[in-house]
Design an enzyme around this catalytic site. Sequence first.
Site, PDB file in Angstrom:
ATOM      1  N   GLY A  37      32.697  66.690  32.961  1.00  0.00           N
ATOM      2  CA  GLY A  37      33.654  67.465  32.147  1.00  0.00           C
ATOM      3  C   GLY A  37      34.763  66.645  31.526  1.00  0.00           C
ATOM      4  O   GLY A  37      34.961  66.677  30.306  1.00  0.00           O
ATOM      5  N   ILE A  38      35.493  65.888  32.342  1.00  0.00           N
ATOM      6  CA  ILE A  38      36.606  65.090  31.808  1.00  0.00           C
ATOM      7  C   ILE A  38      36.060  63.853  31.087  1.00  0.00           C
ATOM      8  O   ILE A  38      36.476  63.541  29.968  1.00  0.00           O
ATOM      9  CB  ILE A  38      37.570  64.675  32.948  1.00  0.00           C
ATOM     10  CG1 ILE A  38      38.179  65.919  33.606  1.00  0.00           C
ATOM     11  CG2 ILE A  38      38.651  63.739  32.427  1.00  0.00           C
ATOM     12  CD1 ILE A  38      39.018  65.643  34.841  1.00  0.00           C
TER      13      ILE A  38
ATOM     14  N   GLU B  87      22.043  66.115  35.772  1.00  0.00           N
ATOM     15  CA  GLU B  87      21.484  65.919  37.109  1.00  0.00           C
ATOM     16  C   GLU B  87      20.172  66.677  37.291  1.00  0.00           C
ATOM     17  O   GLU B  87      19.256  66.198  37.959  1.00  0.00           O
ATOM     18  CB  GLU B  87      22.511  66.383  38.167  1.00  0.00           C
ATOM     19  CG  GLU B  87      23.658  65.399  38.311  1.00  0.00           C
ATOM     20  CD  GLU B  87      24.950  66.028  38.797  1.00  0.00           C
ATOM     21  OE1 GLU B  87      25.570  66.782  38.013  1.00  0.00           O
ATOM     22  OE2 GLU B  87      25.337  65.770  39.938  1.00  0.00           O
TER      23      GLU B  87
ATOM     24  N   ARG C 108      41.416  67.343  45.119  1.00  0.00           N
ATOM     25  CA  ARG C 108      41.316  66.415  46.253  1.00  0.00           C
ATOM     26  C   ARG C 108      42.220  65.213  46.040  1.00  0.00           C
ATOM     27  O   ARG C 108      42.375  64.739  44.908  1.00  0.00           O
ATOM     28  CB  ARG C 108      39.880  65.922  46.443  1.00  0.00           C
ATOM     29  CG  ARG C 108      38.893  66.996  46.782  1.00  0.00           C
ATOM     30  CD  ARG C 108      37.562  66.362  47.203  1.00  0.00           C
ATOM     31  NE  ARG C 108      36.508  67.347  47.253  1.00  0.00           N
ATOM     32  CZ  ARG C 108      35.391  67.301  46.522  1.00  0.00           C
ATOM     33  NH1 ARG C 108      35.174  66.289  45.700  1.00  0.00           N
ATOM     34  NH2 ARG C 108      34.488  68.241  46.633  1.00  0.00           N
TER      35      ARG C 108
ATOM     36  N   ASN D 263      19.302  74.347  42.599  1.00  0.00           N
ATOM     37  CA  ASN D 263      20.533  73.878  43.240  1.00  0.00           C
ATOM     38  C   ASN D 263      21.101  75.073  43.992  1.00  0.00           C
ATOM     39  O   ASN D 263      21.742  75.947  43.422  1.00  0.00           O
ATOM     40  CB  ASN D 263      21.514  73.377  42.174  1.00  0.00           C
ATOM     41  CG  ASN D 263      22.790  72.809  42.775  1.00  0.00           C
ATOM     42  OD1 ASN D 263      23.021  72.921  43.984  1.00  0.00           O
ATOM     43  ND2 ASN D 263      23.619  72.210  41.956  1.00  0.00           N
TER      44      ASN D 263
ATOM     45  N   LEU E 209      33.606  61.997  36.054  1.00  0.00           N
ATOM     46  CA  LEU E 209      34.925  62.627  36.128  1.00  0.00           C
ATOM     47  C   LEU E 209      34.798  64.110  35.804  1.00  0.00           C
ATOM     48  O   LEU E 209      34.811  64.511  34.634  1.00  0.00           O
ATOM     49  CB  LEU E 209      35.900  61.941  35.158  1.00  0.00           C
ATOM     50  CG  LEU E 209      35.973  60.398  35.231  1.00  0.00           C
ATOM     51  CD1 LEU E 209      36.927  59.859  34.183  1.00  0.00           C
ATOM     52  CD2 LEU E 209      36.385  59.950  36.624  1.00  0.00           C
ATOM     53  N   GLY E 210      34.638  64.911  36.841  1.00  0.00           N
ATOM     54  CA  GLY E 210      34.593  66.364  36.680  1.00  0.00           C
ATOM     55  C   GLY E 210      35.709  66.952  37.518  1.00  0.00           C
ATOM     56  O   GLY E 210      36.806  66.386  37.580  1.00  0.00           O
ATOM     57  N   ASN E 211      35.432  68.076  38.179  1.00  0.00           N
ATOM     58  CA  ASN E 211      36.398  68.548  39.170  1.00  0.00           C
ATOM     59  C   ASN E 211      36.426  67.586  40.333  1.00  0.00           C
ATOM     60  O   ASN E 211      37.475  67.189  40.823  1.00  0.00           O
ATOM     61  CB  ASN E 211      36.012  69.945  39.651  1.00  0.00           C
ATOM     62  CG  ASN E 211      36.911  70.979  39.043  1.00  0.00           C
ATOM     63  OD1 ASN E 211      38.125  70.777  38.969  1.00  0.00           O
ATOM     64  ND2 ASN E 211      36.320  72.072  38.591  1.00  0.00           N
ATOM     65  N   GLY E 212      35.215  67.227  40.802  1.00  0.00           N
ATOM     66  CA  GLY E 212      35.087  66.108  41.736  1.00  0.00           C
ATOM     67  C   GLY E 212      34.925  64.850  40.898  1.00  0.00           C
ATOM     68  O   GLY E 212      34.301  64.895  39.832  1.00  0.00           O
TER      69      GLY E 212
ATOM     70  N   ARG F 108      18.064  70.052  44.907  1.00  0.00           N
ATOM     71  CA  ARG F 108      19.218  69.186  45.130  1.00  0.00           C
ATOM     72  C   ARG F 108      19.650  69.359  46.589  1.00  0.00           C
ATOM     73  O   ARG F 108      19.932  70.466  47.039  1.00  0.00           O
ATOM     74  CB  ARG F 108      20.361  69.598  44.210  1.00  0.00           C
ATOM     75  CG  ARG F 108      21.579  68.777  44.488  1.00  0.00           C
ATOM     76  CD  ARG F 108      22.781  69.314  43.765  1.00  0.00           C
ATOM     77  NE  ARG F 108      23.907  68.444  44.033  1.00  0.00           N
ATOM     78  CZ  ARG F 108      25.149  68.890  44.198  1.00  0.00           C
ATOM     79  NH1 ARG F 108      25.417  70.172  44.126  1.00  0.00           N
ATOM     80  NH2 ARG F 108      26.123  68.049  44.435  1.00  0.00           N
TER      81      ARG F 108
ATOM     82  N   HIS G  15      27.449  62.211  44.231  1.00  0.00           N
ATOM     83  CA  HIS G  15      27.160  62.229  42.783  1.00  0.00           C
ATOM     84  C   HIS G  15      26.085  61.199  42.422  1.00  0.00           C
ATOM     85  O   HIS G  15      26.005  60.768  41.267  1.00  0.00           O
ATOM     86  CB  HIS G  15      28.415  61.886  41.937  1.00  0.00           C
ATOM     87  CG  HIS G  15      29.504  62.910  41.950  1.00  0.00           C
ATOM     88  ND1 HIS G  15      30.835  62.559  41.891  1.00  0.00           N
ATOM     89  CD2 HIS G  15      29.459  64.261  41.985  1.00  0.00           C
ATOM     90  CE1 HIS G  15      31.572  63.659  41.893  1.00  0.00           C
ATOM     91  NE2 HIS G  15      30.770  64.701  41.956  1.00  0.00           N
TER      92      HIS G  15
ATOM     93  N   GLU H  66      33.312  63.294  29.607  1.00  0.00           N
ATOM     94  CA  GLU H  66      32.619  63.546  28.339  1.00  0.00           C
ATOM     95  C   GLU H  66      33.540  64.101  27.261  1.00  0.00           C
ATOM     96  O   GLU H  66      33.295  63.893  26.072  1.00  0.00           O
ATOM     97  CB  GLU H  66      31.475  64.562  28.567  1.00  0.00           C
ATOM     98  CG  GLU H  66      30.332  63.999  29.383  1.00  0.00           C
ATOM     99  CD  GLU H  66      29.367  65.073  29.860  1.00  0.00           C
ATOM    100  OE1 GLU H  66      29.230  66.113  29.192  1.00  0.00           O
ATOM    101  OE2 GLU H  66      28.745  64.874  30.924  1.00  0.00           O
ATOM    102  N   ASN H  67      34.576  64.831  27.683  1.00  0.00           N
ATOM    103  CA  ASN H  67      35.354  65.592  26.703  1.00  0.00           C
ATOM    104  C   ASN H  67      36.777  65.133  26.444  1.00  0.00           C
ATOM    105  O   ASN H  67      37.361  65.490  25.430  1.00  0.00           O
ATOM    106  CB  ASN H  67      35.401  67.071  27.124  1.00  0.00           C
ATOM    107  CG  ASN H  67      34.021  67.689  27.167  1.00  0.00           C
ATOM    108  OD1 ASN H  67      33.387  67.828  26.132  1.00  0.00           O
ATOM    109  ND2 ASN H  67      33.545  68.018  28.354  1.00  0.00           N
TER     110      ASN H  67
HETATM  111  P1  ADP Z   1      32.418  70.194  38.107  1.00  0.00           P
HETATM  112  O1  ADP Z   1      32.712  69.015  38.966  1.00  0.00           O
HETATM  113  O2  ADP Z   1      32.937  71.478  38.680  1.00  0.00           O
HETATM  114  O3  ADP Z   1      30.995  70.255  37.589  1.00  0.00           O
HETATM  115  P2  ADP Z   1      33.112  69.622  35.325  1.00  0.00           P
HETATM  116  O4  ADP Z   1      32.216  68.455  35.154  1.00  0.00           O
HETATM  117  O5  ADP Z   1      32.780  70.886  34.587  1.00  0.00           O
HETATM  118  O6  ADP Z   1      33.376  69.956  36.853  1.00  0.00           O
HETATM  119  O7  ADP Z   1      34.600  69.150  34.880  1.00  0.00           O
HETATM  120  C1  ADP Z   1      35.714  69.975  34.930  1.00  0.00           C
HETATM  121  C2  ADP Z   1      36.888  69.221  34.299  1.00  0.00           C
HETATM  122  O8  ADP Z   1      36.524  68.830  32.958  1.00  0.00           O
HETATM  123  C3  ADP Z   1      38.156  70.047  34.189  1.00  0.00           C
HETATM  124  O9  ADP Z   1      39.255  69.241  34.569  1.00  0.00           O
HETATM  125  C4  ADP Z   1      38.248  70.349  32.692  1.00  0.00           C
HETATM  126  O10 ADP Z   1      39.575  70.367  32.261  1.00  0.00           O
HETATM  127  C5  ADP Z   1      37.578  69.166  32.072  1.00  0.00           C
HETATM  128  N1  ADP Z   1      37.116  69.461  30.706  1.00  0.00           N
HETATM  129  C6  ADP Z   1      37.648  68.996  29.568  1.00  0.00           C
HETATM  130  N2  ADP Z   1      37.038  69.434  28.482  1.00  0.00           N
HETATM  131  C7  ADP Z   1      36.068  70.230  28.903  1.00  0.00           C
HETATM  132  C8  ADP Z   1      35.083  71.010  28.234  1.00  0.00           C
HETATM  133  N3  ADP Z   1      34.961  71.033  26.912  1.00  0.00           N
HETATM  134  N4  ADP Z   1      34.251  71.705  29.018  1.00  0.00           N
HETATM  135  C9  ADP Z   1      34.350  71.696  30.351  1.00  0.00           C
HETATM  136  N5  ADP Z   1      35.279  70.973  31.033  1.00  0.00           N
HETATM  137  C10 ADP Z   1      36.127  70.246  30.323  1.00  0.00           C
END
Ligand code: ADP
Length: 373
Positions: free
Chosen positions: A325-326, A359, A235, A10, A203-206, A85, A174, A328-329
């Site tokens: 990130g969001i 991915e 965004r 990537n 649901l991540g940063n994007g 990628r 995505h 999953e967590n």
């Molecule tokens: P990207 O799109 O940069 O790959 P990620 O998938 O890592 O982003 O997601 C980032 C988001 O996930 C942030 O808003 C962060 O707060 C949230 N988040 C919550 N818990 C976690 C965790 N345990 N690890 C990483 N990100 C987390």
Amino acid sequence: MTSCKILVINSGSSSIKYRLFRASKNGGGGARFALVTKGLIEKIGHKDSNVHDHKEGIQLLLNTLTQGQGAKIKDLSEICAIGHRIVHGGVTFKKPTLITSEVMAKIRECFELAPLHNPANYAGVEACQAILPNVKQVAVFDTAFHQSLPEHAYIYGLPYEYYEKYNLRKFGFHGTSHQYVAHEAARILERPLRKLKLITCHLGNGCSIAAVKHGQSIDTSMGFTPLEGLVMGTRCGDIDPASVIFLAEKEKISLEEIDRVLNYKSGLKGVSGLSNDMREIWEAAKEGHHRAKLAFDIFTYRIKKYIGSYIAAMGGVDAIVFTAGIGENEAHVRNRITKGLFDFLDDKKVRVLVVPTNEELMIAKQTFHVVSL
Ligand code: ADP
């Protein structure tokens, strides 16, 4: 080929993320994949870095794999294919594609659709070709999975000539992640993907969401660019397009500056005034910070609205799948979105799944598939 190594690259503008997988063919015509190692080459082209360009970056990566005590492979001949990628495949690429000189030319044609990403992805391919000219390389596109969208989902309500002249249409992104978690969901549900209606929420940063009907993406929230759709870390997602014109006049700012506002100063960060990180938003909201709570509410409400519209578009849903990130967590995000969501459905058997995205594994699998044909 019963066993081989697949390198997944990537390549960004100043970094190269990589993962090396071992693929072993099993009896049934499929393959099993195991992660061998992963890593990151950073600061490519920075003035204080000794990695000046992508070719030097790839060379360093290959040296890391083959040399010293931590060597992961004996020599480079163990690598049977490289999967790259590539963010944008335009309307040309509907599936993972073996890279030839014609394919390289077509990837170049997509530069104007993703000027920040595609040239950097391309540089990674060129570097690998230069160093490993005999290794097969495969391009896996973020947009490809959404090429199955029907016309009524991807054409905007703009003068049709702009679509004809510039391909101004919804593409969606995505795709590799949505496709991966859809497959995983089918495996978890023990039902064939071709019989399922899924809504996948990356649901991540994007952030983006997709309606996956019988294995095909039929709608998705990101558009011509990744700006459309959900409220994201920085965004804005969907807004009234006329607000852009209004802002340009009121603030006396250039289109370039507005682009920065929409992409980097909006979303969770812009609304809360605190952070683009959901963990910080949630903590502040719990302590009663009004704008953090508002950002949380807007973020989850938008997703809920999209889910409702995709249930309508597909005529039902079997499972909602959360990832990244969001997704999953952050259980409170998932709970807020799904609370009361299915009360209006006769069939209350909708499953809510959390599926970690991968991915790179998807790229390795698709690369293996292409080179095995
Ligand atoms: P990207 O799109 O940069 O790959 P990620 O998938 O890592 O982003 O997601 C980032 C988001 O996930 C942030 O808003 C962060 O707060 C949230 N988040 C919550 N818990 C976690 C965790 N345990 N690890 C990483 N990100 C987390």
